[in-house]
Each structure stands twice: as C-alpha cells, then as structure tokens.
Enzyme design. Structure first.
Site, PDB file in Angstrom:
ATOM      1  N   HIS A 183       2.913   3.424  -8.953  1.00  0.00           N
ATOM      2  CA  HIS A 183       2.800   1.995  -9.284  1.00  0.00           C
ATOM      3  C   HIS A 183       4.052   1.523 -10.015  1.00  0.00           C
ATOM      4  CE1 HIS A 183      -1.185   2.081  -7.780  1.00  0.00           C
ATOM      5  NE2 HIS A 183      -1.715   2.743  -8.793  1.00  0.00           N
TER       6      HIS A 183
ATOM      7  N   SER B 145      -7.118  -5.915  -5.936  1.00  0.00           N
ATOM      8  CA  SER B 145      -8.216  -6.522  -5.176  1.00  0.00           C
ATOM      9  C   SER B 145      -9.516  -6.443  -5.972  1.00  0.00           C
ATOM     10  CB  SER B 145      -8.374  -5.808  -3.832  1.00  0.00           C
ATOM     11  OG  SER B 145      -9.050  -4.583  -4.018  1.00  0.00           O
TER      12      SER B 145
ATOM     13  N   ARG C 273     -11.476   2.051  -9.030  1.00  0.00           N
ATOM     14  CA  ARG C 273     -10.505   3.104  -9.381  1.00  0.00           C
ATOM     15  C   ARG C 273     -10.751   3.622 -10.804  1.00  0.00           C
ATOM     16  NH1 ARG C 273      -4.962   2.282  -6.252  1.00  0.00           N
ATOM     17  NH2 ARG C 273      -5.916   1.644  -4.302  1.00  0.00           N
TER      18      ARG C 273
ATOM     19  N   TRP D 204     -11.518  -2.353  -8.735  1.00  0.00           N
ATOM     20  CA  TRP D 204     -12.231  -1.983  -9.965  1.00  0.00           C
ATOM     21  C   TRP D 204     -12.895  -0.617  -9.833  1.00  0.00           C
ATOM     22  CZ3 TRP D 204     -11.312  -4.768 -14.215  1.00  0.00           C
ATOM     23  CH2 TRP D 204     -10.949  -6.110 -14.079  1.00  0.00           C
TER      24      TRP D 204
ATOM     25  N   LEU E 249      11.351 -20.489  -4.209  1.00  0.00           N
ATOM     26  CA  LEU E 249      10.263 -19.637  -3.702  1.00  0.00           C
ATOM     27  C   LEU E 249       8.978 -19.794  -4.532  1.00  0.00           C
ATOM     28  CD1 LEU E 249       9.246 -17.093  -2.016  1.00  0.00           C
ATOM     29  CD2 LEU E 249      10.152 -15.711  -3.902  1.00  0.00           C
TER      30      LEU E 249
ATOM     31  N   ARG F 152      -0.369   9.320  -9.996  1.00  0.00           N
ATOM     32  CA  ARG F 152      -0.425   8.088  -9.185  1.00  0.00           C
ATOM     33  C   ARG F 152       0.281   6.910  -9.869  1.00  0.00           C
ATOM     34  NH1 ARG F 152      -3.836   7.334  -5.234  1.00  0.00           N
ATOM     35  NH2 ARG F 152      -4.131   5.174  -5.867  1.00  0.00           N
TER      36      ARG F 152
ATOM     37  N   ASP G 208       0.839  -1.206   0.000  1.00  0.00           N
ATOM     38  CA  ASP G 208       0.000   0.000   0.000  1.00  0.00           C
ATOM     39  C   ASP G 208       0.876   1.259   0.000  1.00  0.00           C
ATOM     40  OD1 ASP G 208      -2.263   1.524   0.059  1.00  0.00           O
ATOM     41  OD2 ASP G 208      -2.793   1.077   2.135  1.00  0.00           O
TER      42      ASP G 208
ATOM     43  N   ARG H 182      -5.374  -2.283   8.280  1.00  0.00           N
ATOM     44  CA  ARG H 182      -6.580  -3.012   7.878  1.00  0.00           C
ATOM     45  C   ARG H 182      -6.181  -4.270   7.120  1.00  0.00           C
ATOM     46  NH1 ARG H 182      -7.878   2.137   6.279  1.00  0.00           N
ATOM     47  NH2 ARG H 182      -7.089   1.799   4.184  1.00  0.00           N
TER      48      ARG H 182
ATOM     49  N   SER I  40      -8.337  -5.400   4.605  1.00  0.00           N
ATOM     50  CA  SER I  40      -8.826  -5.083   3.253  1.00  0.00           C
ATOM     51  C   SER I  40      -9.113  -6.313   2.385  1.00  0.00           C
ATOM     52  CB  SER I  40      -7.847  -4.159   2.526  1.00  0.00           C
ATOM     53  OG  SER I  40      -7.728  -2.942   3.198  1.00  0.00           O
TER      54      SER I  40
END
Ligand code: FPP
Length: 236
Positions: free
Chosen positions: A33, A61, A67, A65, A127, A29, A16, A186, A188
């Site tokens: 990312h 998440s 956004r 959607w 991994l 923004r 986040d 949170r 979320s």
C-alpha cells in the site's frame, strides 16, 4: 511515435495488486500500500500531462472493511498523511480534489484531512481528482434512492435522469474508461451505475508498478475502441 487523438474525459481506476506486490518481495501487505502511493502520484502526474479532466481512484471499498483491522488502520492513516502532505502541491497544480463514498463512517481524523484538501482546492479548474473512499456502487444507488424518497418524488417521476442526479457526484460525467490492474477482471462494485457504457482495460501489472508507460498503453488501447452506446455506427 503514435499520436493520441481521442482522449477519455473521465478515467476510473481499480488499483489492485498491492498485497501481491508485497508478498512477491516477502514484505508485509502494508508495504504494498505504501508503494501504491507512489503509483498514485505518478498516475496523477500522467493524468495532468495527458489532459484528463476527471480521474477517479478506487481507494477503499465498502467491502474492504472485511480486511484485518491493522491493515484498515494503516490504509486510513496512509491516506490521511498523504492528503495533508500533498495538499499544497495538488493545489499548486490547479487540481481539484474530491471524494466519493460514505464519508460519515470514516475515522474523524481522515474526514478532517479530506475536508482540508477539498476546501483548499475547491476553486481549482484543472484535473478533478476523485478518491472513492468507503465507496460501493450498490451503496451509492441505495443512498440515492433514500434521498429521492426523502425529497418526496412520486414513482412516475423516477427515471434514469433523476437517479443520476441523486448519485454522490452528479456533475461528474460517466467514466469513458475503467482500468483495473493486477490481472483481475471484475468491476467489484465500482461505479456500477456510471459504468453502463464504459470501456474496460485490464492489465496484469500490479498497482505499485503502474507508471506513465502503462497509462499511455491504456490510452492508446482506448482510442481504438468504437463506442456505440447501444446503437450502430453508420458508415458515411
Ligand atoms: C488493492 O490492493 C489496493 C487497495 C485496497 C488500497 C489502495 C489505496 C491506496 C494506494 C491509497 C490511496 C491514497 C489516497 C491518498 C486516498 P490489494 O490489497 O487488494 O492487493 P491484492 O489483491 O494483491 O491483495
């Protein structure tokens, strides 16, 4: 130098703070990312270095959607490009890439990129790197219940063990440690079923600034925890 003695088998991360990282710099923004990808790269390297067996990264998440369309499209294309670009590199490092979430609702080009790395790395034994994309904990439970009903189970046969078998990745152990960056505290909708007994670590660091030092801080904090799973710890 402190010693790492207890290492979590499975770490989940709620990545986040990309937007805030960008806003602080007067950037759009999406620049956050883009920079977040570098933090993903560093974190995967750290997970390999400290012998983590499973790393789940909450990448998109079922609520994301909401956004703006442009941001969603940017995120999907960023994922697609990086999966293709890093595929060989992940494979060389013996990393098995997997995905969790409602894949069928994603754009077909992204699905193709996901299938490409998934197939390329499917026999790797290092991994397990899991990207949760279009993932929601509630959606996962609902999808599992639908499958249970389709398979014809009777209500008396339904218990926690059965439910666990009908989650998206039933062979993956529950997360021992869940990290959330950016100061929010949170869950979320992340790994709701699986996090029943997880330890949580919250850091104010924004995701694009997350690095090996921060990863290690979380590991050292985790090893101080006394995990009881609802029981008591008896002193010998
Ligand atoms: C949260 O920041 C971050 C996301 C919703 C996206 C994270 C995804 C990546 C870094 C890409 C993952 C990569 C692959 C290859 C699958 P935010 O936008 O919620 O930040 P804010 O809370 O500051 O606005």
């Amino acid at each position: 130098m402190k010693e790492l003695k207890i290492i979590p088998v499975h770490i989940g991360i709620i990545m986040d703070g990309n937007g805030r990282w960008a806003e602080k710099r007067n950037l759009p923004r999406i620049a956050g990312h883009q920079e977040g990808i570098e933090a993903v790269r560093r974190t995967v390297q750290s997970a390999v270095k400290y012998n983590i067996k499973y790393l789940t990264l909450y990448s998109f998440s079922t609520e994301n959607w909401k956004r703006p369309k442009e941001e969603i499209e940017f995120l999907f294309s960023l994922m697609e490009k990086n999966l293709i670009k890093e595929g060989e590199n992940l494979h060389k490092n013996n990393i098995r890439v997997r995905f969790s979430g409602r894949r069928w609702e994603l754009p077909s080009k992204l699905i193709e990129a996901m299938e490409y790395v998934e197939n390329l790395t499917k026999n790797n034994t290092g991994l397990n790197l899991i990207f949760a994309i279009n993932y929601g904990g509630r959606a996962e439970i609902i999808d599992g219940i639908k499958e249970i009903i389709k398979s014809g189970y009777r209500s008396e046969e339904i218990n926690e063990e059965l439910m666990s078998k009908f989650l998206y990745l039933p062979d993956v152990p529950e997360p021992d440690l869940i990290i959330r960056t950016s100061g929010e505290k949170r869950i979320s909708n992340f790994l709701l079923w699986q996090s029943a007994y997880s330890e949580f670590y919250f850091t104010p660091v924004l995701w694009p600034d997350f690095d090996e030092k921060e990863f290690l801080k979380a590991l050292f904090d985790y090893q101080k925890r006394k995990r009881k799973f609802g029981g008591v710890i008896y002193k010998k």
